[in-house]
Design an enzyme around this catalytic site. Structure first.
Site, PDB file in Angstrom:
ATOM      1  N   SER A 279       0.789  -1.235   0.000  1.00 52.96           N
ATOM      2  CA  SER A 279       0.000   0.000   0.000  1.00 52.96           C
ATOM      3  C   SER A 279       0.819   1.281   0.000  1.00 52.96           C
ATOM      4  O   SER A 279       0.254   2.372  -0.120  1.00 52.96           O
ATOM      5  CB  SER A 279      -0.956   0.018   1.199  1.00 52.96           C
ATOM      6  OG  SER A 279      -2.139  -0.691   0.896  1.00 52.96           O
TER       7      SER A 279
ATOM      8  N   LYS B 151       0.341   3.895  -2.758  1.00 50.50           N
ATOM      9  CA  LYS B 151      -0.580   5.040  -2.700  1.00 50.50           C
ATOM     10  C   LYS B 151       0.162   6.373  -2.646  1.00 50.50           C
ATOM     11  O   LYS B 151      -0.397   7.410  -3.026  1.00 50.50           O
ATOM     12  CB  LYS B 151      -1.515   4.896  -1.500  1.00 50.50           C
ATOM     13  CG  LYS B 151      -2.488   3.721  -1.601  1.00 50.50           C
ATOM     14  CD  LYS B 151      -3.365   3.632  -0.362  1.00 50.50           C
ATOM     15  CE  LYS B 151      -4.410   2.525  -0.485  1.00 50.50           C
ATOM     16  NZ  LYS B 151      -3.799   1.171  -0.484  1.00 50.50           N
TER      17      LYS B 151
ATOM     18  N   SER C  16      -6.030   3.828   4.382  1.00 51.66           N
ATOM     19  CA  SER C  16      -5.509   2.903   3.370  1.00 51.66           C
ATOM     20  C   SER C  16      -6.680   2.329   2.567  1.00 51.66           C
ATOM     21  O   SER C  16      -6.786   1.115   2.363  1.00 51.66           O
ATOM     22  CB  SER C  16      -4.697   1.770   4.011  1.00 51.66           C
ATOM     23  OG  SER C  16      -3.867   1.160   3.035  1.00 51.66           O
TER      24      SER C  16
END
Length: 515
Positions: free
Chosen positions: A134, A137, A351
């Site tokens: 993640s 991102k 997230s």
């Protein structure tokens, strides 16, 4: 007489005893209350803060902005902590040596940089391509920030079709619509579907229309709802929601609570119910082409500096045209989302995989790129490269980081963080302000709270977790007030061990001084 007197005496004694017992109990409880050993109004200890909300624009915890040179002082004044307080490479290497020797970091890439000067303080295998999870991102936030204007919002509109009895709900990219009234202080739920229904019902009443057929225009940034590189269980378990340009804030996917497989259908059904409750007879049309010119009849506000459909040649050419006052294509209602910068900050805090993909897809679409997941991932890499950052070998097949096929370098993540903190990219900086705060919010709420608590409240970072691949990338204000940027990417270790080692790394950076 004696018997009568003997009866009354115990009665008086019992009453007095009971009264004194009650007083003693109350006094005892008051003492415990003051000592904070029992709940009550007399406690001397301040009440604990309320738990953090899901919103970015409506906080119960204080916003703790990270200091930067451009936003804190005017040049040519010295840096925040003073030039003599700058950490050194030798100091960082010395402090982190025991941490980097931990078994969990045996296969890791670690980069530490001075957030105020950009100087590289430590680079251990930072040029290796690894699964970013993640932390992807962060790259997507940098790319999205180049497409949307700083204050830009998203509009969901309803227009008339080819006839007065045709109404078209136009998907405009807002996946955080409140199912009822909107909350102007919120990010998730800023625009309300009930507010839109009220406007449409009032417009129809003025025109004398009581029965309509409801269509949905899905031409804006359309694409698949899930990626072929994702596990089939990701959506069904709530790890991600379906990617669509309409959605309800009440149906955001969270771990263990999946969202709807078809968010657009869910919004359409809710909107039809609300119109019916307002006295409008509604027939829902099958999905497909909607009557009238495709795209929203309203320009997106704040598009100066952001390309529109007419500039890119994409099917949103009608989006830049003003809606007619009446007749086919005329506007029946419109609601506006929270600024994209706040939605992006929320996506980083939580997230939120689907929200990140939704924002990245429409940013790519506005730029003339494709809208399938791999096309959007490729567009993100191109946009990061356009910032002047080296993207050699970097490859993304999605924008959220759920795909194990993604490959990113730790030194590139550090580059993006340093760029975000230098004050030249407002939307990226706002997104970084939305990074989870250690020990307080988002995916860091329960981390850096034990022996590593020295970084709690002053470290912000994006977490990344896939089986066998863990990462942490963000910034921390050290004991001397210096802003430091860190990235750690770990392979092969168990999730708990990797997280503990990365947390120890951040806590060490926060407290070492490193000079």
């Amino acid at each position: 007489m004696v018997r009568g007197t003997s009866r009354r005496a115990p009665r008086f004694t019992y009453a007095v005893a009971a009264a004194w017992s009650a007083v003693a109990v109350l006094l005892g409880y008051a003492v415990l209350d003051v000592a904070d050993a029992a709940p009550g109004v007399l406690t001397l200890r301040p009440l604990p803060p309320p738990p953090p909300t899901e919103y970015v624009a409506k906080r119960t915890l204080p916003l703790v902005p990270q200091p930067t040179l451009p936003t804190s002082v005017d040049l040519p004044l010295p840096s925040l902590a003073g030039d003599t307080a700058a950490p050194t490479s030798a100091g960082v290497s010395r402090a982190l040596a025991p941490v980097l020797a931990l078994p969990a970091l045996r296969d890791s890439a670690v980069v530490v940089r001075d957030g105020q000067t950009g100087a590289v303080l430590l680079d251990q295998r930072g040029d290796e391509l690894r699964i970013p999870a993640s932390t992807t991102k962060l790259l997507s936030a940098a790319a999205i920030g180049q497409t949307f204007a700083p204050d830009e919002t998203l509009r969901t509109v309803v227009r008339e079709g080819d006839r007065p009895d045709q109404v078209v709900l136009v998907a405009g990219g807002d996946s955080l619509l409140a199912p009822g009234k909107g909350d102007p202080e919120a990010v998730a739920g800023h625009a309300g579907l009930r507010d839109l229904a009220d406007q449409v019902a009032a417009s129809l009443a003025k025109r004398g229309t009581r029965s309509v057929t409801l269509y949905v225009d899905e031409t804006y940034a359309g694409g698949p709802t899930t990626a072929p590189t994702w596990s089939p269980t990701f959506r069904s378990t709530g790890i991600t929601g379906a990617v669509a340009m309409l959605g309800l804030s009440s149906q955001r996917a969270t771990g263990g609570r999946p969202g709807p497989a078809d968010p657009v259908a869910a919004v359409r059904a809710r909107f039809a119910q609300q119109l019916a409750a307002l006295g409008v007879s509604v027939q829902v049309a099958p999905r497909g082409d909607a009557p009238g010119t495709p795209g929203s009849p309203m320009p997106t506000p704040g598009t100066s500096g952001a390309p529109t459909g007419s500039e890119t040649g994409t099917p949103t050419a009608a989006a830049g045209a003003a809606a007619p006052a009446s007749g086919p294509g005329s506007l029946l209602g419109s609601v506006e989302s929270a600024p994209v910068r706040d939605q992006l900050a929320l996506a980083l805090t939580d997230s939120d995989n689907a929200l990140t993909e939704i924002l990245a897809r429409q940013a790519a679409y506005r730029s003339g790129a494709g809208t399938d997941f791999s096309a959007v991932g490729g567009w993100v890499v191109q946009q990061v490269a356009a910032l002047g950052l080296a993207t050699d070998g970097v490859g993304l097949v999605d924008a959220s980081g759920l795909s194990r096929e993604n490959r990113v370098r730790a030194d590139l993540l550090a580059d993006v963080l340093v760029l975000g903190y230098d004050g030249t990219h407002p939307l990226l900086r706002r997104a970084l302000d939305g990074l989870p705060i250690a020990g307080l919010t988002g995916t860091l709420e329960n981390r850096l709270t034990g022996s590593d608590h020295v970084a709690a409240g002053r470290a912000r970072a994006k977490t990344g977790t896939l089986t066998g691949a863990n990462a942490l990338a963000g910034s921390v204000v050290g004991d001397d007030g210096r802003l430091l940027v860190f990235v750690g990417m770990v392979a092969g270790a168990g999730t708990n061990d990797a997280r503990a080692a990365l947390d120890r790394l951040v806590a060490t950076v926060a407290s070492c001084g490193c000079r």
